[in-house]
Design an enzyme around this catalytic site. Sequence first.
Site, PDB file in Angstrom:
ATOM      1  N   ALA A   1       0.817  -1.164   0.078  1.00 39.27           N
ATOM      2  CA  ALA A   1       0.213  -0.185   0.100  1.00 39.27           C
ATOM      3  C   ALA A   1       0.898   1.259   0.156  1.00 39.27           C
ATOM      4  O   ALA A   1       0.527   2.197  -0.855  1.00 39.27           O
ATOM      5  CB  ALA A   1      -0.828  -0.102   1.034  1.00 39.27           C
TER       6      ALA A   1
ATOM      7  N   ALA B   1      -2.049 -12.525  -5.289  1.00 38.32           N
ATOM      8  CA  ALA B   1      -2.796 -12.711  -6.749  1.00 38.32           C
ATOM      9  C   ALA B   1      -3.769 -11.098  -6.809  1.00 38.32           C
ATOM     10  O   ALA B   1      -3.922 -10.522  -5.852  1.00 38.32           O
ATOM     11  CB  ALA B   1      -4.079 -13.670  -6.560  1.00 38.32           C
TER      12      ALA B   1
ATOM     13  N   LYS C   1      -2.553 -14.900 -14.521  1.00 38.02           N
ATOM     14  CA  LYS C   1      -3.629 -15.392 -13.778  1.00 38.02           C
ATOM     15  C   LYS C   1      -5.084 -15.165 -14.642  1.00 38.02           C
ATOM     16  O   LYS C   1      -5.252 -14.074 -15.170  1.00 38.02           O
ATOM     17  CB  LYS C   1      -3.802 -14.723 -12.446  1.00 38.02           C
ATOM     18  CG  LYS C   1      -5.292 -15.129 -11.890  1.00 38.02           C
ATOM     19  CD  LYS C   1      -5.207 -14.534 -10.359  1.00 38.02           C
ATOM     20  CE  LYS C   1      -6.700 -14.699  -9.817  1.00 38.02           C
ATOM     21  NZ  LYS C   1      -7.196 -13.669  -8.751  1.00 38.02           N
TER      22      LYS C   1
ATOM     23  N   PRO D   1     -13.803 -17.250 -14.222  1.00 39.22           N
ATOM     24  CA  PRO D   1     -12.859 -16.674 -15.160  1.00 39.22           C
ATOM     25  C   PRO D   1     -12.837 -15.005 -15.497  1.00 39.22           C
ATOM     26  O   PRO D   1     -13.731 -14.690 -15.118  1.00 39.22           O
ATOM     27  CB  PRO D   1     -13.025 -17.587 -16.497  1.00 39.22           C
ATOM     28  CG  PRO D   1     -14.261 -17.556 -16.539  1.00 39.22           C
ATOM     29  CD  PRO D   1     -14.928 -17.782 -15.182  1.00 39.22           C
TER      30      PRO D   1
HETATM   31  C1  LIG Z   1      -3.609 -13.736   4.512  1.00 36.46           C
HETATM   32  C2  LIG Z   1      -3.681 -12.616   3.581  1.00 36.46           C
HETATM   33  C3  LIG Z   1      -3.729 -13.197   2.168  1.00 36.46           C
HETATM   34  C4  LIG Z   1      -3.694 -11.846   1.380  1.00 36.46           C
HETATM   35  N1  LIG Z   1      -3.753 -12.138  -0.008  1.00 36.46           N
HETATM   36  C5  LIG Z   1      -3.816 -11.162  -0.807  1.00 36.46           C
HETATM   37  C6  LIG Z   1      -4.085 -11.393  -2.293  1.00 36.46           C
HETATM   38  O1  LIG Z   1      -3.870 -12.595  -2.778  1.00 36.46           O
HETATM   39  N2  LIG Z   1      -4.254 -10.461  -3.175  1.00 36.46           N
HETATM   40  C7  LIG Z   1      -4.251  -9.184  -2.698  1.00 36.46           C
HETATM   41  O2  LIG Z   1      -4.513  -8.126  -3.515  1.00 36.46           O
HETATM   42  N3  LIG Z   1      -4.132  -8.888  -1.433  1.00 36.46           N
HETATM   43  C8  LIG Z   1      -3.820 -10.049  -0.544  1.00 36.46           C
HETATM   44  N4  LIG Z   1      -3.970  -9.682   0.764  1.00 36.46           N
HETATM   45  C9  LIG Z   1      -3.878  -8.196   1.312  1.00 36.46           C
HETATM   46  C10 LIG Z   1      -2.412  -7.668   0.892  1.00 36.46           C
HETATM   47  O3  LIG Z   1      -1.548  -8.515   1.521  1.00 36.46           O
HETATM   48  C11 LIG Z   1      -2.268  -6.179   1.418  1.00 36.46           C
HETATM   49  O4  LIG Z   1      -3.573  -5.720   0.989  1.00 36.46           O
HETATM   50  C12 LIG Z   1      -1.374  -5.520   0.998  1.00 36.46           C
HETATM   51  O5  LIG Z   1       0.039  -6.266   1.207  1.00 36.46           O
HETATM   52  C13 LIG Z   1      -0.960  -4.120   1.456  1.00 36.46           C
HETATM   53  O6  LIG Z   1      -0.747  -4.350   2.972  1.00 36.46           O
HETATM   54  P1  LIG Z   1      -0.285  -2.896   3.483  1.00 36.46           P
HETATM   55  O7  LIG Z   1       0.825  -2.225   2.818  1.00 36.46           O
HETATM   56  O8  LIG Z   1      -1.630  -2.223   3.857  1.00 36.46           O
HETATM   57  O9  LIG Z   1       0.343  -3.439   4.972  1.00 36.46           O
HETATM   58  P2  LIG Z   1       1.705  -3.993   5.452  1.00 36.46           P
HETATM   59  O10 LIG Z   1       2.436  -4.882   4.244  1.00 36.46           O
HETATM   60  O11 LIG Z   1       1.326  -4.817   6.740  1.00 36.46           O
HETATM   61  O12 LIG Z   1       2.740  -2.816   5.605  1.00 36.46           O
HETATM   62  C14 LIG Z   1       2.691  -2.071   6.656  1.00 36.46           C
HETATM   63  C15 LIG Z   1       3.800  -1.115   6.583  1.00 36.46           C
HETATM   64  O13 LIG Z   1       3.622  -0.194   7.652  1.00 36.46           O
HETATM   65  C16 LIG Z   1       4.953  -0.128   8.438  1.00 36.46           C
HETATM   66  N5  LIG Z   1       4.827   0.491   9.790  1.00 36.46           N
HETATM   67  C17 LIG Z   1       3.520  -0.068  10.621  1.00 36.46           C
HETATM   68  N6  LIG Z   1       3.743   0.705  11.574  1.00 36.46           N
HETATM   69  C18 LIG Z   1       4.661   1.390  11.720  1.00 36.46           C
HETATM   70  C19 LIG Z   1       5.422   2.645  12.492  1.00 36.46           C
HETATM   71  N7  LIG Z   1       4.860   2.740  13.619  1.00 36.46           N
HETATM   72  N8  LIG Z   1       6.397   2.960  12.080  1.00 36.46           N
HETATM   73  C20 LIG Z   1       6.842   2.746  10.683  1.00 36.46           C
HETATM   74  N9  LIG Z   1       6.372   1.911   9.952  1.00 36.46           N
HETATM   75  C21 LIG Z   1       5.463   1.403  10.339  1.00 36.46           C
HETATM   76  C22 LIG Z   1       5.489  -1.354   8.207  1.00 36.46           C
HETATM   77  O14 LIG Z   1       6.958  -1.520   8.597  1.00 36.46           O
HETATM   78  C23 LIG Z   1       5.077  -1.709   6.970  1.00 36.46           C
HETATM   79  O15 LIG Z   1       6.014  -1.265   5.963  1.00 36.46           O
HETATM   80  C24 LIG Z   1      -3.757 -10.701   1.657  1.00 36.46           C
HETATM   81  C25 LIG Z   1      -3.653 -10.110   3.142  1.00 36.46           C
HETATM   82  C26 LIG Z   1      -3.639 -11.418   3.914  1.00 36.46           C
HETATM   83  C27 LIG Z   1      -3.826 -11.128   5.402  1.00 36.46           C
END
Ligand SMILES: Cc1cc2nc3c(=O)[nH]c(=O)nc-3n(C[C@H](O)[C@H](O)[C@H](O)COP(=O)(O)OP(=O)(O)OC[C@H]3O[C@@H](n4cnc5c(N)ncnc54)[C@H](O)[C@@H]3O)c2cc1C
Lengths: 508, 470
Positions: free
Chosen positions: A20, A55, A83, A101
């Site tokens: 994100a 995915a 995919k 699909p």
């Molecule tokens: C089991 C599972 C399966 C998934 N499968 C899919 C899929 O197949 N397809 C799909 O599109 N999405 C999937 N997702 C969702 C996807 O993983 C997330 O939407 C995506 O990775 C984005 O995550 P994020 O960046 O929001 O959070 P994170 O990857 O958790 O990143 C959080 C960031 O914030 C930082 N951070 C947090 N707190 C602090 C702080 N206090 N100070 C400094 N840095 C901080 C961390 O270091 C990290 O860099 C899945 C999620 C889960 C849980």
Amino acid sequence: MASSQGKKIRSIVVLGGGSAGWMTAATLSRMLKPEDVKVTLIESEQIGTVGVGEATIPDIINFNAMLGIDEREFMAATNATFKLGIEFNNWGKRGDSYMHPFGLQGADMMGIDFHQFWLYSHQQGNSKPIWKYSISAEAAYDNKFVLPVNDNRSVVSQIRYAYHFDATLYARFLRKYAEERGVVRVEGKVVDVGQNDQTGYIETLKLGSGEEIEGDFFFDCTGFRAMLMGKTLGVKFDDWGHWLPCNAAQTAACKDTGPLKPYTVATAKDAGWQWRIPTQTRVGNGHIYSQNFMSDDEAVDILVKDMENKPMNDPRLIRFRTGCQKSFWEKNCIAVGLSAGFLEPLESTSLYLIQVGISRFIALYPDGNLSSVVREEYNRQIRQLFVQVRDFIILHYKATQRTDTEFWEYCRNMSVPDSLKDKMDLFRAGGRVFRYEDDLFGKTSWIAVLLGQNVFPEVVDPIVSDLPIAQVERSLASMTKSIGDAVLKMPTHKEFIGQYCPSPMAKA
Amino acid sequence: MSAPIKSVLVCGSGLAYEMTLAALSLNLPGDIQITALQLGGLVNRDSFYGHLTAPSAYNFFLSLGLDEPNLILNSQTNFSFGTAYESWAGHLNWTQCFHQPFPVWDNIAMHQYAVHMKAPFSAFLINSVAGLNGRFAHPPHDKNNPLSRAEYGYVFDPDDITALLRSATTSARLVRQSGVFSKLLSKNGTHYSLELDDGTLIETDFIVDCSGYDSPLSENFELGATRIAKTNKEAVTPGISLKHIKANPMGWESVVRLQRENLHLSVGLEGSISDPDYVVGIGRKLSPWKSNYLALGHAACVVEPLTPAPMMLLQRDIERLLSLFPVSSDMTVEAKEYNRLSGNDLEHCQLFQRSMFEIKNAPKSAYWNQVTNTPAPKKLERKIEQFLSRGYVTMYDLEPFHAEDWIIQHFGLGRQPERYDIYLDQLSEKQISQRLGQLSANINSMVQKMPPGDRYVQNFRRYLEKKHGV
Ligand SMILES: Cc1cc2nc3c(=O)[nH]c(=O)nc-3n(C[C@H](O)[C@H](O)[C@H](O)COP(=O)(O)OP(=O)(O)OC[C@H]3O[C@@H](n4cnc5c(N)ncnc54)[C@H](O)[C@@H]3O)c2cc1C
């Protein structure tokens, strides 16, 4: 002359370096000039990222195109494969299998939806499932792939695809992209947040090192922590756990021994389901389940038993909560990614929700006064999207006939949102599909899941059932023939990847 | 167990009635019997459909069995690029033309360029320029031609179209009869059949009521306000290819140029027009589909014909009826979905029309006061705020009026966004003004080459006559 801005936003801070965070930073670096707006991203190696999210759905192609990313380069760098859809096993009943699909299933005729023709021929004894009329599904099951051609006369033009990739590598790829365009990355853990006494607006983020980072606008990309949205700004969370009861995942990767499949597999288990996602170097596996119905140990056993090879790492537990924030944009902060909400990964929508979270911000780009007009519109649009995706995912759980475990009994009998109930009723009555304009999942998707999970309409469109069956069968047969001919000529998925975008890591 | 539908009764008269009959005859399965019951004693208020269609009517008419050559050759129907509003609120003039999506340059929509330059927006709309010059030609496919972005609707005399449909709609399973309505009879309070005043009982699976605003079949609907209206025809004025609407303190007047006549419509508050043709209430039925009874056209809702909204709603309701035509005697699910969608459409059309009254320095006339005596709906406020803030167009689910319609209207009503799209800052002033200058020059040179609308339709007609050997 008008102006583009009142008071201008001069600096934007993205907190979090998961998918994100880097998707947000990359987009901002593409749309804004560094001399106008300074973009800083803070991430903490100590905390790390969730590291899953392999995915995607076809819209990711638009996102990459908006950034001007070369497909081959991106695929090679992220170990990506193609995919073409998702195979669902054991969802309607144990032993059932269907494909959702991408792209069309069959061609509408005489202004009537294709599935009506299929239903009619099915009633008359045609045993071919509906996805036999989708080129994406047929290619998928044959482990074949080509890129769609830009010629409507060819069935190959109907191929729609997305990617499987390594989410960590994708974040790394975007990091390089963003840093090249002026985004400043700061390593460190944010331990405190400075807010304006009067307005409550966020002003600074304080790192463990004592350093303070100031900003006019903030993106909360801190994952499930939702540090700024939840903890600092106190936004409440809308919990949808009663509709989407899974709340934990065990994940592990393994080697791929089979042919390289161009599709995701989602197999329903006793208290949830398990994914299989092949990239160029490994197969990602994850067992999503409800801790209310299954213990963590049991979940790990199931995960490992169903993997084709030994896990390359110890299975990792991820706990989550399904639902979304009551507000996505609060004061001078927007939550994007897991901090905004999570609907579980059944239809691979999370990265898409991130993409929309950013693009709607870009479309509504505010001036420094951050008027509530813009904020309200943003919140309205994002909430609508979450609700639409939510309904589609709940459908998979609700439309089950399984009675073999407590979990499935719960899902079968749970009450669902009215918006979903109305859609299901309408389909059951006459095979008609509700229309919403901006629904991410269109008619074909709803039909694939409804029919795939044995929700059949009581009656077929009377105009279609008035036609001579031989005529309908002829049309259907000509569709499967042209699809079959086209698939026959395609290279295998592995061959295609091998010449189009081989990853250096796969060769090694 | 619910039984399959085998019969439908359409009752009423006029435009909605004949359109519904044509649509059902051409699209329902062959084994469904259609009875057309022409009811006597109904007031003809079809002019309140407004004499102008949206561009989507081309395909809609086709689906009713009327192609464009048939319309042009066998009725007075003419082409129209949209509506020219004159002296709206006493001081606003603009052309609400039908337009395809605006050009996008460097990922920025054309209207943002106009916001930046504070340039008069209508200069960049080819059919507005052409319309005001009385010109018309069919938009070509060639995307490089500025005219390809124009769209057109039809101006028509509803009685003309009614007659044309009536003669064209013949089908063995369509039985036409006439009578005078007496009462609806209800079995178990749910399933209705109909009795005529001579005692004849008509049993049917499904009733579609097209008998207009004061339908004798059901109670009158919730009323907003009343209007009186009067039409008259006069000798044709050459060179008009737009519908013209002019406001006055008690209402407004419109004129459309058909092929051989001008058709006028005056609409106003009670007492404002001498010798009106009819009185009509503006309002709606909350649930047009109840049990096996569906109210359609003016029997379901009446909207003031200030825009093509009344025709859009009629068209959408007929298309919706086809797509949700009940498959069995239990129609609760279809009715619910129909009512949801038709309610949305009506609400969205009303937003578009209500928006025309949200103006600073609005006149204090009786008409204006009446329309604005309740505050604008929240959804409209949001649309206006968003546009004023930075030219952003908020759209709701499946709105009948498109984003382009809204943008044209906002500009027409003098709404000037405070800020333009920030991405324009990446271009120089020169680049921005060149883009607009070029577009405007292309439009002007194209319009010069277009023929006057009346000459175009005459030639088109001659061409069709030759082709069809008339
Ligand atoms: C089991 C599972 C399966 C998934 N499968 C899919 C899929 O197949 N397809 C799909 O599109 N999405 C999937 N997702 C969702 C996807 O993983 C997330 O939407 C995506 O990775 C984005 O995550 P994020 O960046 O929001 O959070 P994170 O990857 O958790 O990143 C959080 C960031 O914030 C930082 N951070 C947090 N707190 C602090 C702080 N206090 N100070 C400094 N840095 C901080 C961390 O270091 C990290 O860099 C899945 C999620 C889960 C849980």
